[in-house]
Structures are given as structure tokens and as C-alpha cells.
Design a protein around this motif. Sequence first.
Motif, PDB file in Angstrom:
ATOM      1  N   LEU A 170      -2.547 -36.965 -25.914  1.00  0.00           N
ATOM      2  CA  LEU A 170      -1.874 -37.229 -24.648  1.00  0.00           C
ATOM      3  C   LEU A 170      -2.050 -36.039 -23.721  1.00  0.00           C
ATOM      4  O   LEU A 170      -1.507 -34.954 -23.960  1.00  0.00           O
ATOM      5  CB  LEU A 170      -0.387 -37.498 -24.881  1.00  0.00           C
ATOM      6  N   GLU A 171      -2.784 -36.251 -22.638  1.00  0.00           N
ATOM      7  CA  GLU A 171      -3.129 -35.191 -21.690  1.00  0.00           C
ATOM      8  C   GLU A 171      -2.130 -35.129 -20.540  1.00  0.00           C
ATOM      9  O   GLU A 171      -1.812 -36.149 -19.932  1.00  0.00           O
ATOM     10  CB  GLU A 171      -4.532 -35.451 -21.125  1.00  0.00           C
ATOM     11  N   ASN A 172      -1.660 -33.915 -20.226  1.00  0.00           N
ATOM     12  CA  ASN A 172      -0.793 -33.738 -19.062  1.00  0.00           C
ATOM     13  C   ASN A 172      -1.572 -34.016 -17.782  1.00  0.00           C
ATOM     14  O   ASN A 172      -2.718 -33.608 -17.625  1.00  0.00           O
ATOM     15  CB  ASN A 172      -0.223 -32.323 -19.018  1.00  0.00           C
ATOM     16  N   ILE A 173      -0.946 -34.745 -16.860  1.00  0.00           N
ATOM     17  CA  ILE A 173      -1.553 -35.018 -15.569  1.00  0.00           C
ATOM     18  C   ILE A 173      -0.728 -34.325 -14.477  1.00  0.00           C
ATOM     19  O   ILE A 173      -1.188 -33.378 -13.852  1.00  0.00           O
ATOM     20  CB  ILE A 173      -1.648 -36.536 -15.306  1.00  0.00           C
ATOM     21  N   GLU A 174       0.491 -34.789 -14.254  1.00  0.00           N
ATOM     22  CA  GLU A 174       1.401 -34.119 -13.315  1.00  0.00           C
ATOM     23  C   GLU A 174       2.635 -33.588 -14.042  1.00  0.00           C
ATOM     24  O   GLU A 174       3.643 -33.265 -13.392  1.00  0.00           O
ATOM     25  CB  GLU A 174       1.840 -35.095 -12.227  1.00  0.00           C
ATOM     26  N   ASP A 175       2.587 -33.499 -15.351  1.00  0.00           N
ATOM     27  CA  ASP A 175       3.751 -33.109 -16.135  1.00  0.00           C
ATOM     28  C   ASP A 175       4.298 -31.755 -15.692  1.00  0.00           C
ATOM     29  O   ASP A 175       3.595 -30.746 -15.715  1.00  0.00           O
ATOM     30  CB  ASP A 175       3.391 -33.017 -17.620  1.00  0.00           C
ATOM     31  N   LYS A 176       5.561 -31.744 -15.331  1.00  0.00           N
ATOM     32  CA  LYS A 176       6.230 -30.498 -14.950  1.00  0.00           C
ATOM     33  C   LYS A 176       6.896 -29.838 -16.150  1.00  0.00           C
ATOM     34  O   LYS A 176       6.962 -28.614 -16.238  1.00  0.00           O
ATOM     35  CB  LYS A 176       7.268 -30.787 -13.859  1.00  0.00           C
ATOM     36  N   ASP A 177       7.368 -30.637 -17.073  1.00  0.00           N
ATOM     37  CA  ASP A 177       8.025 -30.149 -18.286  1.00  0.00           C
ATOM     38  C   ASP A 177       6.990 -30.116 -19.407  1.00  0.00           C
ATOM     39  O   ASP A 177       6.502 -31.159 -19.831  1.00  0.00           O
ATOM     40  CB  ASP A 177       9.180 -31.081 -18.653  1.00  0.00           C
ATOM     41  N   PRO A 178       6.626 -28.940 -19.933  1.00  0.00           N
ATOM     42  CA  PRO A 178       5.595 -28.884 -20.969  1.00  0.00           C
ATOM     43  C   PRO A 178       6.046 -29.405 -22.324  1.00  0.00           C
ATOM     44  O   PRO A 178       5.221 -29.591 -23.215  1.00  0.00           O
ATOM     45  CB  PRO A 178       5.257 -27.390 -21.041  1.00  0.00           C
ATOM     46  N   HIS A 179       7.355 -29.647 -22.478  1.00  0.00           N
ATOM     47  CA  HIS A 179       7.872 -30.082 -23.777  1.00  0.00           C
ATOM     48  C   HIS A 179       7.961 -31.601 -23.929  1.00  0.00           C
ATOM     49  O   HIS A 179       7.876 -32.120 -25.042  1.00  0.00           O
ATOM     50  CB  HIS A 179       9.269 -29.487 -24.009  1.00  0.00           C
TER      51      HIS A 179
END
Length: 272
Positions: A152-161
Motif C-alpha cells: 500500500l503506497e502513500n499518495i496524499e497520506d498525512k499520517d504515516p501510521h
Amino acid sequence: MSSLPVVGAAMTLDEVELHRDWLFEKPRDLELQSFADAEVLNGDWAPLAKRARRLLDGHTGRLGIHGPFWGFTIASEDPDIRAVVTRRLLQGLDVCAAIGATQMVVHSPYNSWSHNNLDNNDGAREELVERVHLTLRDAIRRAEDIGCTMVLENIEDKDPHIRVALAESFHSPAVAVSIDTGHAHYAHGYTGAPPVDYYVKAAGNRLQHVHLQDADGYADRHWSLGEGSIHWHAVFAALAKLDSNPRLIIEIKDKSKIPASAAYLASIGVAE
């Protein structure tokens, strides 16, 4: 013998032809990006798969693909759309089975709006996770059967957890975490998210894949490494603490600069 990690790259089959010598000189991991479009997956992709097997004969790195992602989210509220998304992911996994790929990149459902609003509505956080489970349920069974991991790749994720918790909620070896360094740097610069190395630390040993691209913290640049403002020493120091051996995939717009990006990492003493 060097103890530095060996970087690979994301390429189309045409680009593999151009960079085959570089790709084969070391056990470099490869992420094929020729199978992400609906037009390809809905058509006869068998000739592409045959070409991939021929081009990669003798390749000693690990092989993965970028899965389909255009125009959808894995957390759609619409069950009809979820059915299409599931079908697309299953098509991607069919490609993985055909070419021997053991990893497929899937885009995160989270963004900065999620960060600010999921807790504004009772149960919204849990409902999103439930929708993702409904979307991925059949794909996870298929991935487990063929020995493939969806990352699962971060795209606009602000929370890294939060994406890490989502991956862990499946309790399956077929679901892990990816980090795109440029996406994380964008979130850091534009939405106040933590810096890139914090994303690595948050993922821990769930991290099995990294897109390496440079950026300025304003947009998704996909610049050659060294051209932006990412703090690479901090990123690779965090990576060095992991036991999960994530695939380190250079993903840049100008594919002619892939060898130069690897050379840059070697010049600063973090990878080769």
C-alpha cells in the motif's frame, strides 16, 4: 563486498530494453509499469507477458508490477465501483502469476481530507477500513495463493501510521506497506506531515517497497535523485534499521537518468 543496499527501478518494458545492462549488472529489483492501464488489463496482455519473460531471462533481482490505480479508490462507498476495483486488482494479480512477479503496488485510500475529517464523523475511520476489506478480500486470497504481496503506497497520506495500521488489519503476508518518498515529501511540505524518514520509521518492518524520487515538497516531481530537497541520508539511515529488506525502486519521470540517480546515491555513500 559492499554492505550498501542495491537499488532497482520502475520501468516499462520499452525502458527495460534501454536499461537492461544497468538492470542486470547487479541483483537490481524491478517494478514493471506496463500493466497498470485498464486498456491493457482488459485486452490481450499475453504478448506483453511473454515479452517480459524473454527480456528478464537471467534477471537476478526481485520482480514486481505497479498495479492498476487510475480513476478509483480502494475505499469506495459505492459497491458497484468496489466490484470494478476488485476485478482490476485481480487482473493485475493474474499478470503477476503469468510473469512471476511477487509484489504489486496498490494506492492508499487516505489523504489530508481523511486526516482532518475521519474523526469528525462517528465510525468513519472504521467504516473506511471495512470498505477496503470488502474491496481487497478476493484479491488477498489470490495474492496469497500465488505468493504475491500487495504493498500500500502513500499518495496524499498525512499520517504515516494510519496506512500501516490498515495493512496490519488484514493479518496476511499478502499485504504490506510501500512508501513513495516524493509523495511523503509533498505531504510534509504542503500539508504539514512529518518528513520522509518518519514515514520509514512508522512503517517499520511492514515496509517492503519504496519508490525513490526527489521533489521540492510542493508537487509530485519525480525528479532524479539529488535534484530536489529530500534528506537522503536521513531516509537511508532509517531504512538501515529495518530487517524487512524493502525493494528500493527508483521511480522518476526522466528514465534516462535512472543510472545517474543510482550513481548519486553511491556518491553520498548510502546505496549502489
